[in-house]
Scaffold this motif. Structure first.
Motif, PDB file in Angstrom:
ATOM      1  N   SER A 113       0.005  18.789   3.676  1.00 29.43           N
ATOM      2  CA  SER A 113       0.076  17.565   2.860  1.00 29.43           C
ATOM      3  C   SER A 113       1.479  17.306   2.328  1.00 29.43           C
ATOM      4  O   SER A 113       1.800  16.184   1.936  1.00 29.43           O
ATOM      5  CB  SER A 113      -0.881  17.651   1.663  1.00 29.43           C
ATOM      6  OG  SER A 113      -2.220  17.606   2.095  1.00 29.43           O
ATOM      7  N   SER A 163       4.378  18.229   4.059  1.00 31.58           N
ATOM      8  CA  SER A 163       5.349  18.376   5.150  1.00 31.58           C
ATOM      9  C   SER A 163       5.687  17.019   5.741  1.00 31.58           C
ATOM     10  O   SER A 163       4.815  16.142   5.845  1.00 31.58           O
ATOM     11  CB  SER A 163       4.758  19.264   6.246  1.00 31.58           C
ATOM     12  OG  SER A 163       5.613  19.262   7.371  1.00 31.58           O
ATOM     13  N   LYS A 164       6.938  16.844   6.134  1.00 31.42           N
ATOM     14  CA  LYS A 164       7.275  15.648   6.901  1.00 31.42           C
ATOM     15  C   LYS A 164       6.427  15.631   8.167  1.00 31.42           C
ATOM     16  O   LYS A 164       6.095  16.684   8.724  1.00 31.42           O
ATOM     17  CB  LYS A 164       8.757  15.649   7.260  1.00 31.42           C
ATOM     18  CG  LYS A 164       9.616  15.206   6.077  1.00 31.42           C
ATOM     19  CD  LYS A 164      11.056  14.928   6.472  1.00 31.42           C
ATOM     20  CE  LYS A 164      11.815  14.478   5.219  1.00 31.42           C
ATOM     21  NZ  LYS A 164      13.264  14.561   5.380  1.00 31.42           N
ATOM     22  N   ARG A 178      -0.196  14.201   4.700  1.00 29.67           N
ATOM     23  CA  ARG A 178       0.996  13.828   3.949  1.00 29.67           C
ATOM     24  C   ARG A 178       0.830  12.517   3.185  1.00 29.67           C
ATOM     25  O   ARG A 178       1.435  12.323   2.138  1.00 29.67           O
ATOM     26  CB  ARG A 178       2.215  13.742   4.889  1.00 29.67           C
ATOM     27  CG  ARG A 178       3.510  13.293   4.207  1.00 29.67           C
ATOM     28  CD  ARG A 178       4.007  14.334   3.193  1.00 29.67           C
ATOM     29  NE  ARG A 178       5.198  13.906   2.456  1.00 29.67           N
ATOM     30  CZ  ARG A 178       5.156  13.227   1.312  1.00 29.67           C
ATOM     31  NH1 ARG A 178       4.008  12.844   0.785  1.00 29.67           N
ATOM     32  NH2 ARG A 178       6.291  12.906   0.690  1.00 29.67           N
TER      33      ARG A 178
END
Lengths: 257, 257
Positions: B151, B153-154, B222
């Protein structure tokens, strides 16, 4: 009605506090913002000038206006000025309270870092040579016993006397080896702190003895003192006023940096 | 022979650590200086990348060479690099010690300042809105109980897993009201610390509850997390290695800032 502003600035990108014909000054940036917000030309009188590249953790300036100040004045000033100038407070004072003439002392710090420091490149003078700090403090103690500092004043100056009452002057050594020179006086001559620091560094390196330092003070001749230390290490960190100036201040004092 | 460099940088003027086709990076500046001094093309492998504008109080990188290093290497590297990059140490390591893969943890700090600060404009995120710090710390504590951080992280990333072991995560409140978020883990995903900080600020403002924060972690999406906090507040302040890496180090560790 007269008001005091309390402010701070990183001097790196300014030609000092004082308005200049050729170059942007902190005074000019603040006067322009203040005049825009108040919608009338408003002049600031600072507690004193600082040289190009010199910082201020605490500086005061006064202005006069008959307008009622907006509640949002400080926020507006901070919004209209770049990130290297901050206004911390604005409070009414008595009509004869004067940012410069009512001030009882100015307190400066000079920061030396002893190795390359990417985070303080413009806030400290990098000086890697060995220094005898106790000897520098012996010499600094002589400053408290003298009052005429013509040897540490710029030659082109229009002052009537070279007398200053220095009541604090010592080098503080930090755990990581960095050094801070603390100096406080009722007034300072132009270029004085940087000339003092440059000469004290010569003492610390053994190029001058403590006795030499004393005779340089006695000589009252700028040519006898050492080279001025660079501007980036110098900060005005406090200006003193009688308690009466702060009677109508509503916030606590800003933290000096 | 393999060597570790210990270094620090102010990231403001760099496109991060990693070499980039369009923009100057810390790695490029250091590789150019090192290659010039050694008179052979020399590549650096860093402990990890940092984003554009992110700082490092402590970063390590390794390089390989068969040459005998000059005694003046560190001084030369510091002389050839700008004032915002500093090299503190260089020491030999075992051939399989790897700046990135041997690292046991990365430790980041995120600095929030609560009012305009001319001396930290590029070193802290100015955030003046009220924050519930105990609640932010309740949410931060949940990070220690989870291992999958997709959630935060790029999305464009080539990692095989989103697993990180976070063993330190808390907000420190300083006497002047400023805040520092401390976070340490074996690895971090791209953009992870800034996404964590942005989401924790939403918790601090009451826009998310602590339970919401937990369900955002669980969602592994994300889009659920908050906006990334700005780069200027973030610093890599420490990288951990097994003691064996430092066997041939001659100086003490540099002070993290």
């Amino acid at each position: 009605m007269r008001y005091f502003l309390e402010l701070a600035y990183r001097g790196t990108h300014y030609h000092g506090w004082q308005r200049q014909p050729n170059g942007i000054s902190v005074q000019e940036v603040l006067e322009n913002a203040l005049s825009t917000i108040l919608r009338e030309p408003t002049a600031l009188v600072g507690s004193g000038r600082t040289d190009t590249g010199v910082h201020a953790g605490q500086q005061f300036a006064h202005f006069d206006t008959d307008l009622t100040l907006p509640d949002t004045l400080i926020r507006s000033l901070n919004g209209m000025t770049p990130s290297d100038i901050a206004v911390y407070d604005c409070f009414p004072v008595a009509p004869d309270d004067h940012a410069r003439f009512t001030a009882t002392y100015r307190y400066y710090q000079y920061q030396l870092c002893r190795r390359k420091d990417p985070f303080r490149a413009d806030l400290a003078y990098q000086f890697v040579f060995p220094l005898d700090v106790p000897r520098m403090n012996e010499a600094a103690a002589l400053l408290l016993k003298h009052t005429d500092f013509e040897s540490f004043s710029k030659v082109k100056t229009d002052v009537k006397t070279f007398n200053c009452r220095i009541d604090v002057a010592y080098w503080e050594q930090h755990p990581n080896g960095d050094l801070t020179f603390h100096v406080r006086a009722d007034r300072f001559l132009r270029g004085m702190v940087r000339a003092l620091v440059g000469t004290l560094l010569a003492v610390g390196q053994g190029r001058l003895s403590v006795a030499d330092f004393g005779s340089i003070i006695d000589a009252r001749d700028r040519k006898r003192a050492g080279r001025a230390a660079p501007a980036e290490g110098l900060s005005l960190v406090g200006v003193g006023y009688p308690d009466s100036v702060f009677t109508q201040r509503t916030t606590g004092p800003a933290q000096a940096f």
